[in-house]
Design a protein around this motif. Structure first.
Motif, PDB file in Angstrom:
ATOM      1  N   GLU A 155       2.132   1.735  -3.359  1.00  0.00           N
ATOM      2  CA  GLU A 155       1.091   2.310  -4.225  1.00  0.00           C
ATOM      3  C   GLU A 155       1.020   3.821  -4.025  1.00  0.00           C
ATOM      4  N   MET A 156       1.071   4.279  -2.778  1.00  0.00           N
ATOM      5  CA  MET A 156       0.990   5.725  -2.512  1.00  0.00           C
ATOM      6  C   MET A 156       2.179   6.467  -3.101  1.00  0.00           C
ATOM      7  N   LEU A 185       1.732   6.603  -6.806  1.00  0.00           N
ATOM      8  CA  LEU A 185       0.669   7.579  -7.120  1.00  0.00           C
ATOM      9  C   LEU A 185       1.203   9.003  -7.054  1.00  0.00           C
ATOM     10  N   GLN A 186       1.975   9.294  -6.010  1.00  0.00           N
ATOM     11  CA  GLN A 186       2.567  10.629  -5.884  1.00  0.00           C
ATOM     12  C   GLN A 186       3.459  10.963  -7.060  1.00  0.00           C
ATOM     13  N   ILE A 225       3.328   9.713 -10.044  1.00  0.00           N
ATOM     14  CA  ILE A 225       2.533   9.935 -11.261  1.00  0.00           C
ATOM     15  C   ILE A 225       1.937  11.345 -11.217  1.00  0.00           C
ATOM     16  N   GLN A 226       1.437  11.735 -10.035  1.00  0.00           N
ATOM     17  CA  GLN A 226       0.840  13.058  -9.895  1.00  0.00           C
ATOM     18  C   GLN A 226       1.845  14.160 -10.186  1.00  0.00           C
ATOM     19  N   ASP A 227       3.109  13.962  -9.762  1.00  0.00           N
ATOM     20  CA  ASP A 227       4.124  14.985  -9.967  1.00  0.00           C
ATOM     21  C   ASP A 227       4.770  14.902 -11.335  1.00  0.00           C
ATOM     22  N   LYS A 235       0.832  -1.200   0.000  1.00  0.00           N
ATOM     23  CA  LYS A 235       0.000   0.000   0.000  1.00  0.00           C
ATOM     24  C   LYS A 235       0.870   1.254   0.000  1.00  0.00           C
ATOM     25  N   ALA A 280       2.963   5.791 -15.474  1.00  0.00           N
ATOM     26  CA  ALA A 280       2.586   4.434 -15.115  1.00  0.00           C
ATOM     27  C   ALA A 280       1.097   4.361 -14.854  1.00  0.00           C
ATOM     28  N   THR A 281       0.562   3.140 -14.822  1.00  0.00           N
ATOM     29  CA  THR A 281      -0.839   2.944 -14.442  1.00  0.00           C
ATOM     30  C   THR A 281      -0.884   1.843 -13.401  1.00  0.00           C
ATOM     31  N   ILE A 282      -1.686   2.064 -12.354  1.00  0.00           N
ATOM     32  CA  ILE A 282      -1.798   1.084 -11.278  1.00  0.00           C
ATOM     33  C   ILE A 282      -3.036   0.247 -11.504  1.00  0.00           C
ATOM     34  N   ASN A 283      -2.887  -1.039 -11.420  1.00  0.00           N
ATOM     35  CA  ASN A 283      -4.013  -1.950 -11.562  1.00  0.00           C
ATOM     36  C   ASN A 283      -4.238  -2.592 -10.201  1.00  0.00           C
ATOM     37  N   GLN A 284      -5.222  -2.063  -9.456  1.00  0.00           N
ATOM     38  CA  GLN A 284      -5.425  -2.547  -8.094  1.00  0.00           C
ATOM     39  C   GLN A 284      -5.906  -3.982  -8.062  1.00  0.00           C
ATOM     40  N   LYS A 285      -6.685  -4.351  -9.123  1.00  0.00           N
ATOM     41  CA  LYS A 285      -7.274  -5.704  -9.135  1.00  0.00           C
ATOM     42  C   LYS A 285      -6.178  -6.753  -9.074  1.00  0.00           C
TER      43      LYS A 285
END
Lengths: 422, 197
Positions: free
Chosen positions: A330-331, A334-335, A337-339, A327, A344-349
């Protein structure tokens, strides 16, 4: 005292046309000593003058007044007088006696700092810089004072309006060192690390015969910002002075060590290095930056993964980047990608991350505008450089040096340097 | 103290300009040695920086506010809470901070505008970063209940896989302009001329 009154009358009478003003200027220069000796009693005379019309005279009186010691009660009155003067003075008359104007502004800055109200000085000093400059491309002594006040008052954004000007003329090297160093610090505060790196680079690679303290401090921050931005510290470019080349690393050993541990990519080793040198970093006021270097190591490790893998599980990312669980990974992703530091793309499934190439194809209108703008700037810079080169090749000192050296090698070759210069 | 430039921005809903207006006015007042802190609208100033996503300036402003003022005006601390959550990337915390305070009339419209903006930005972030994401997380990021979050997502073309409570993200088609116009020819000629000389 009589002479002062006579002088004030002259000021009031001779401030209409440029000829009168230059006549006044010579009168004022003759009375400088008299003014200084009566420094403490000049305040009431100032109120008889209008700073916008009698700028030159007002300036001489104000400068003499500020050269004396100013008591605590007079200080705030003095500040308001200077602010009023800077706001309403005429720039043309200021240009006749720039050193006096600079002296007044420096006294103002010192008072503001002594009273602990740096914010009070920001707006007036900005105005002072604009009135003193002959063009926005000129660096004045007041630039670094302005940035210093912005730093002390923590009004970093206010520094940008001056920092974003391109500078082509520098009068005194010391101004340049301080200006670029403070500029670097303001950019660091606003997290504009690329610009900060450019400013600090200018300090480190500036021409100098001996090393100075500003350069040493700038190099420390240069190492830290390079690590945060690019993950490595570049070697000195060819045009660095030999003084800097040979000596800088000796004065900044803890930082050089930090850079070496960073390169190894191991979190624990880097942390240990920071622990050992913590006092040094703290006394240099660089501990905050050092902590940012530490947290950038996570990002660096994750970025390295994009070069090897197309998809990777969050668990693997957590393991490689030495994070606690998927987790957290993942965070972090995500950060990033935001910056915009990673695509990248996260696939949670499936708990997987797919890494992509930069989707920018450089075909859009917005991108062509950006490229056009950069090319225009480059062309303007190139024109400036060729005119500088032309001016230099006409400079008598340069020609005499070249002429002397030429003579040693070629007697027969057609010598295009006139003998007049040798 | 004349605060009309700030009021003008608020009235015309130019919230992104509020921070600059406040900065300029504050520096002007400070230069006159006026003690502006007591009447200064710090909450609006802080929210202006947060609205423009300039968290650095927000942090520095917060640090410079005197302690007595921070303690006597809880609205300022409430705005700072929003900024803090943004800074620490506590995405859901932002919504809690927005809803957890009874905003005064002056600032309510700006807070509402910020909240809508933020939700949109969060949704765009999810769009670009995820291919599949759990419903709980969507609700978390958008600050909505799970049902509302599902509706919001479905409205924007996402698909729901109710067996595992995951939503499949559909990325919007971005249309980038690629038209060229004649002025480009002029510029290209200039470049070639410059390179030849």
């Amino acid at each position: 005292m009589e002479s002062i009154e006579v002088l004030v009358a002259h000021i009031q009478g001779l401030s209409r046309s440029p000829d009168e003003v230059s006549h006044l200027h010579s009168l004022l220069k003759q009375s400088e000593d008299a003014l200084r000796s009566h420094a403490a009693r000049l305040a009431p005379f100032l109120s008889q003058l209008d700073p916008s019309i009698h700028t030159l005279g007002y300036l001489f009186l104000l400068e003499a007044y500020s050269s004396g010691s100013i008591s605590g009660e007079e200080a705030s009155g003095f500040l308001l007088t200077v602010v009023e003067f800077i706001n309403s003075c005429s720039a043309e008359q200021i240009q006749l006696a720039p050193e006096k104007f600079i002296s007044v502004c420096k006294s103002f800055k010192d008072q503001v700092m002594q009273l602990g109200v740096p914010m009070q000085g920001i707006a007036p000093l900005w105005m002072a810089v604009r009135k003193l400059q002959t063009s926005t491309e000129q660096l004045t002594t007041l630039h670094s004072d302005y940035l210093l006040l912005c730093l002390l008052a923590k009004c970093y954004k206010a520094g940008l309006s001056i920092l974003d000007d391109d500078i082509f003329e520098v009068d005194h090297p010391r101004d340049h060192f301080l200006y670029c160093y403070y500029g670097g610090m303001i950019n660091i505060g606003l997290k504009r690390f690329e610009k900060a790196l450019a400013c600090l680079h200018n300090v480190v690679t500036a021409p100098m015969t001996t090393l100075n303290a500003i350069c040493v401090e700038a190099y420390k921050k240069y190492i830290l910002v390079s690590l945060i931005l690019n993950g490595q510290v570049p070697s000195f470019p060819k045009y660095t002075s030999s003084a800097a080349h040979r000596n800088l690393k000796n004065y900044t050993q803890p930082y050089v060590d930090l850079a070496n541990f960073y390169a190894s990519g191991k979190f624990s080793e880097l942390e240990a290095c920071i622990q050992t040198n913590q006092e040094k970093f703290l006394s240099d006021s660089n501990l905050g930056l050092v902590k940012q270097v530490l947290s950038s190591l996570y990002k660096r490790n994750i970025q390295r993964l994009t070069q090897t893998y197309l998809t990777l599980s969050l668990q693997d990312i957590a393991n490689v980047a030495q994070l606690n669980n998927p987790k957290e990974a993942e965070m972090h992703v995500l950060q990033m990608i935001q910056d915009g530091e990673i695509f990248a793309t996260i696939n949670q499934k499936d708990g997987m991350v797919s890494f992509h190439e930069d989707p920018e194809q450089y075909k859009s209108c917005g991108m062509t505008e950006h490229i056009d703008f950069s090319i225009q700037r480059l062309m303007a810079l190139s024109k400036k450089l060729s005119s500088l080169d032309d001016n230099l090749s006409c400079d008598p000192q340069y020609l005499s040096k070249v002429g002397k050296e030429r003579q040693k090698f070629d007697f027969d070759e057609f010598d295009s340097v006139s003998h007049k210069f040798m | 103290m004349d605060l009309s430039p700030i009021q003008k921005d608020l009235a015309s809903k130019c919230y992104s300009a509020v921070a600059d207006t406040c900065d300029d006015l504050m520096l002007k007042l400070a230069s006159r040695g006026i003690r502006y802190q007591d009447e200064w609208p710090f909450a609006i100033h802080l929210l202006g920086h947060v609205f423009a996503n300039d968290l650095n300036s927000a942090r520095f402003l917060w640090k410079s506010i005197p302690l007595e003022i921070k303690e006597s005006r809880p609205e300022i601390a409430a705005v700072w809470k929003i900024g803090q959550c943004l800074w620490t990337r506590d995405y859901a915390g932002v919504y809690d901070a927005i809803r957890g305070f009874d905003w005064s009339a002056e600032i309510t419209a700006m807070v509402v505008a910020f909240s809508e903006n933020y939700t949109k930005k969060m949704f765009q972030m999810l769009n670009s970063a995820y291919s599949t994401i759990s419903v709980t997380d969507v609700a978390h990021f958008l600050g909505m209940s799970e049902d509302r979050a599902i509706d919001y997502a479905l409205q924007h073309g996402w698909k729901l896989d109710s067996s595992c409570k995951m939503v499949i993200v559909k990325k919007p088609k971005t249309v980038t302009e690629r038209k060229l116009d004649p002025s480009k020819l002029q510029r290209l000629t200039e470049y070639v001329f410059h390179l030849e000389h």
